[in-house]
Design a protein around this motif. Structure first.
Motif, short mmCIF file in Angstrom:
data_model
loop_
_atom_site.label_atom_id
_atom_site.label_comp_id
_atom_site.label_asym_id
_atom_site.label_seq_id
_atom_site.Cartn_x
_atom_site.Cartn_y
_atom_site.Cartn_z
N SER A 74 0.80 -1.23 0.00
CA SER A 74 0.00 0.00 0.00
C SER A 74 0.83 1.27 0.00
O SER A 74 0.29 2.37 0.15
CB SER A 74 -0.94 0.00 1.21
OG SER A 74 -1.85 -1.07 1.14
N ASP A 75 2.14 1.14 -0.14
CA ASP A 75 3.00 2.32 -0.17
C ASP A 75 2.96 2.95 -1.57
O ASP A 75 2.37 2.41 -2.51
CB ASP A 75 4.43 1.91 0.19
CG ASP A 75 5.26 3.09 0.69
OD1 ASP A 75 4.69 4.18 0.93
OD2 ASP A 75 6.49 2.93 0.83
N ARG A 76 3.58 4.12 -1.69
CA ARG A 76 3.77 4.77 -2.99
C ARG A 76 5.27 4.92 -3.25
O ARG A 76 6.06 5.11 -2.31
CB ARG A 76 3.13 6.16 -3.01
CG ARG A 76 1.62 6.18 -2.96
CD ARG A 76 1.01 5.67 -4.23
NE ARG A 76 -0.41 6.01 -4.32
CZ ARG A 76 -1.32 5.21 -4.86
NH1 ARG A 76 -0.98 4.04 -5.36
NH2 ARG A 76 -2.59 5.61 -4.92
N LEU A 117 -2.30 13.74 -1.70
CA LEU A 117 -2.73 12.52 -1.05
C LEU A 117 -2.49 11.29 -1.91
O LEU A 117 -2.08 10.24 -1.43
CB LEU A 117 -4.22 12.61 -0.68
CG LEU A 117 -4.78 11.47 0.16
CD1 LEU A 117 -4.11 11.42 1.52
CD2 LEU A 117 -6.29 11.62 0.32
N GLY A 118 -2.75 11.39 -3.22
CA GLY A 118 -2.56 10.24 -4.10
C GLY A 118 -1.13 9.75 -4.16
O GLY A 118 -0.89 8.56 -4.39
N PHE A 119 -0.16 10.65 -3.95
CA PHE A 119 1.25 10.30 -3.99
C PHE A 119 1.83 10.07 -2.59
O PHE A 119 2.99 9.69 -2.46
CB PHE A 119 2.05 11.43 -4.64
CG PHE A 119 1.91 11.52 -6.13
CD1 PHE A 119 2.89 11.00 -6.97
CD2 PHE A 119 0.81 12.12 -6.71
CE1 PHE A 119 2.77 11.08 -8.34
CE2 PHE A 119 0.68 12.22 -8.08
CZ PHE A 119 1.66 11.69 -8.91
N MET A 120 1.06 10.30 -1.55
CA MET A 120 1.58 10.28 -0.18
C MET A 120 2.01 8.87 0.21
O MET A 120 1.32 7.89 -0.08
CB MET A 120 0.52 10.80 0.78
CG MET A 120 1.03 11.05 2.19
SD MET A 120 -0.25 11.78 3.26
CE MET A 120 -0.36 13.44 2.57
N TRP A 143 -1.06 9.43 6.31
CA TRP A 143 -1.97 8.99 5.26
C TRP A 143 -3.18 8.27 5.85
O TRP A 143 -4.32 8.51 5.43
CB TRP A 143 -1.24 8.06 4.29
CG TRP A 143 -2.13 7.57 3.18
CD1 TRP A 143 -2.39 8.21 2.00
CD2 TRP A 143 -2.91 6.37 3.16
NE1 TRP A 143 -3.27 7.47 1.25
CE2 TRP A 143 -3.62 6.34 1.94
CE3 TRP A 143 -3.09 5.31 4.07
CZ2 TRP A 143 -4.47 5.30 1.59
CZ3 TRP A 143 -3.95 4.28 3.72
CH2 TRP A 143 -4.61 4.27 2.51
N ARG A 144 -2.95 7.43 6.85
CA ARG A 144 -4.07 6.69 7.45
C ARG A 144 -5.04 7.63 8.14
O ARG A 144 -6.26 7.42 8.08
CB ARG A 144 -3.55 5.64 8.44
CG ARG A 144 -2.86 4.47 7.77
CD ARG A 144 -2.67 3.30 8.74
NE ARG A 144 -1.79 3.65 9.83
CZ ARG A 144 -0.48 3.45 9.80
NH1 ARG A 144 0.10 2.93 8.72
NH2 ARG A 144 0.28 3.76 10.84
N MET A 145 -4.54 8.70 8.75
CA MET A 145 -5.42 9.66 9.41
C MET A 145 -6.32 10.35 8.39
O MET A 145 -7.54 10.45 8.58
CB MET A 145 -4.61 10.70 10.18
CG MET A 145 -5.48 11.75 10.88
SD MET A 145 -4.51 13.00 11.75
CE MET A 145 -3.83 13.93 10.38
N TYR A 163 -4.28 20.63 0.51
CA TYR A 163 -4.04 19.63 -0.53
C TYR A 163 -4.95 18.42 -0.38
O TYR A 163 -5.30 17.78 -1.38
CB TYR A 163 -2.57 19.22 -0.55
CG TYR A 163 -1.80 19.95 -1.61
CD1 TYR A 163 -1.62 19.40 -2.87
CD2 TYR A 163 -1.28 21.21 -1.37
CE1 TYR A 163 -0.92 20.09 -3.86
CE2 TYR A 163 -0.59 21.91 -2.35
CZ TYR A 163 -0.41 21.35 -3.59
OH TYR A 163 0.26 22.03 -4.58
N ILE A 164 -5.34 18.09 0.85
CA ILE A 164 -6.29 16.99 1.02
C ILE A 164 -7.61 17.36 0.35
O ILE A 164 -8.17 16.59 -0.45
CB ILE A 164 -6.52 16.70 2.51
CG1 ILE A 164 -5.24 16.20 3.16
CG2 ILE A 164 -7.63 15.67 2.69
CD1 ILE A 164 -4.61 15.00 2.49
#
Length: 543
Positions: free
Chosen positions: A101-103, A119-122, A128-130, A291-292
């Motif tokens: 699940s990493d990027r 977020l898509g690249f985070m 990220w989970r928060m 950005y979110i």
């Protein structure tokens, strides 16, 4: 004092180091024997020279046919693992999601273009989970049903726009999709496609996509040493930094406007109001919050509109599907009203059309963004190294003739017995029973799929109820049929622009469309075209 022994010793050490460096450099680009198979490599390059600059999905599909459901590409110093079957995606991205699940590290896309905030690249981790938890609370299956009033109003405006300006149908589809998203995220709707806020969004997304297409931006990741080039020798770095300045100002501006409205008690209930309350409890920066919300806006504005555009193309190329769909709608709904979400359970052929539209023209041909694996793994005897890029070959799976016979035919009958939602299908433990892969997989699966399902159904059902969609004719009176294999380029794609002849099925339906929009306008302020009052049961905090 000068010493020849010391001189030769130093020279020998330097020569040995150079030899080691040369030998090591020749290992770059080579495929280790225990990796998944793939096309032959060249030293230093690996397979970089084989990646097309346009329409890479066609080449990735050919490699899947040649090398099987899991193959590897060596791209400079990086390894890319391509997953091209439903079973492999279920086994790895779903069942082993804890490590898949990493990027990947994206220097141009995330570091320079996004300040590390997108977020898509985070990278996968606590932050990220928060944010993912917050978004799930906004878009889960139960909550998504409460957005129907937003969707119906935007749909009624779109239908009226189709009636008045049928040639501008792409603009109407994009406004429909984007305005729903701005409602949910920021609390304001986009009453026209030319809305300055909307145009800024579309322009920004276009620039970001162009900047991050396969090419120089990817080379910075395949050969990290290139990141040390000074800006005057690397135009893409200058462009990325400039793009981030403009984009950051736009997203932060929207976010701070919401916070100001909260203080003034004029904010509409929306995701950003909830996000502001979370910021008080678990501090994160305004840039992160901006950005979110901003990238949520990007994601929600693109996929649905692009899928609806491909649906209209399919109705031109496959008129028999349109005729059968209209027959079902007329039998179930009749001609005296347009379909609503309550009709969904009885309009299975329309649901099948929506699923087939997502399969037939996947808006994310190779998955929106690559996954990355956080530790060495083994699958079917192959090693998958830590840090490898994991690509979901969506186009290859959707066009697999063993999974979908005659895959370039638009055939909703494939799904006529499939009563699952996109979410239920993705969660099915049998990967072969999944309908499509447009929303991704694993812990990175798109959280907005429930909203997208409803928006697609309403748009498709109501357009087919109200309009006939036909090809335009040339000067000789012959039908102009669009080429269904020509696509735009980027993270999200759609068919190359085409023309369509969209007309009301009869005047009685046209008048119903006008009347529905007149009644809907009564819910809006006459000057601003914003909601007078927030619809009941909205899932947001009240200011």
């Amino acid at each position: 004092m000068f010493s020849w022994d010391q001189y030769f010793s130093t020279a020998a050490a330097g020569l040995l180091g150079l030899i080691i460096l040369i030998l090591a450099s020749f290992q770059i680009g080579r495929r280790p024997r225990n990796y998944p198979p793939g096309p032959p490599t060249l030293p230093l390059l690996g397979n970089i020279h084989l990646i097309p600059g346009r329409d890479p999905q066609f080449q990735f599909q050919k490699w899947a046919q040649q090398y099987g459901p899991i193959y590897s590409l060596i791209l400079g110093t990086k390894t890319m693992i391509v997953l091209s079957s439903d079973i492999v995606i279920k086994d790895l991205l779903d069942k082993r999601s804890a490590i898949y699940s990493d990027r990947p590290d994206s220097y141009i896309g995330q570091t320079l273009s996004s300040g590390g905030y997108r977020l898509g690249f985070m990278r996968y981790g606590p932050l990220w989970r928060m944010f993912r938890k917050m978004i799930h609370a906004l878009l889960n299956v139960k909550i998504s049903r409460s957005y129907i009033p937003y969707q119906m109003l935007e749909n009624k405006q779109m239908m009226n726009e189709m009636l008045e300006q049928p040639k501008e149908f792409l603009k109407h589809l994009r406004r429909y999709s984007a305005s729903l998203t701005t409602n949910i995220v920021f609390g304001w709707r986009s009453p026209t496609f030319e809305d300055p806020k909307l145009m800024q969004l579309f322009n920004g997304v276009a620039k970001f996509t162009e900047l991050n297409r396969v090419g120089t931006s990817a080379l910075m990741d395949f050969y990290p040493v290139l990141r040390w080039l000074p800006d005057f020798l690397s135009p893409i770095k200058r462009l990325a930094k400039r793009n981030h300045e403009v984009e950051h100002a736009l997203y932060v501006g929207h976010w701070l406007d919401t916070k100001t409205a909260i203080r003034n008690k004029t904010a509409r209930p929306c995701f950003c109001v909830n996000l502001a309350k979370c910021q008080e409890e678990e501090p994160f920066s305004d840039s992160q919050a901006a950005y979110i919300s901003g990238t949520l806006l990007e994601a929600g504005s693109e996929t649905t509109a692009n899928t609806l555009y491909s649906f209209i193309q399919a109705m031109i190329v496959f008129p028999e599907v349109q005729a059968k769909a209209q027959s079902e709608i007329d039998r179930i709904v009749g001609s005296s009203r347009g379909p609503t979400i309550d009709d969904e359970k009885d309009l299975q052929y329309i649901r099948a059309i929506a699923k087939e539209a997502l399969r037939w023209m996947p808006t994310t041909m190779l998955g929106a963004f690559p996954h990355a694996v956080t530790q060495d793994d083994e699958y079917n005897g192959y090693k998958i190294p830590k840090g490898a890029w994991i690509i979901q070959n969506t186009y290859g799976i959707h066009m697999d003739a063993t999974r979908h016979p005659n895959p370039r035919e638009f055939n909703p009958e494939r799904y006529i017995e499939d009563f699952q939602t996109s979410s239920e299908s993705a969660a099915n433990p049998d990967g072969t029973k999944r309908d499509h892969f447009i929303f991704g997989a694993g812990r990175r699966i798109c959280p907005g799929m429930h909203v997208a399902d409803a928006s697609l159904f309403l748009a498709i059902a109501r357009l087919l109820w109200g309009f006939d969609i036909r090809p335009v004719k040339d000067v000789d009176g012959k039908n102009i049929i669009p080429d269904t294999n020509l696509y735009t380029q980027g993270f999200t794609v759609m068919p190359l622009e085409f023309q369509a002849d969209i007309r009301p099925r009869d005047e009685a339906r046209a008048e119903i469309i006008r009347q529905e929009w007149r009644e809907a306008e009564g819910l809006l302020d006459k000057e601003t075209k914003q909601w007078k009052d927030v619809p009941q049961r909205m899932p947001f905090s009240v200011v």
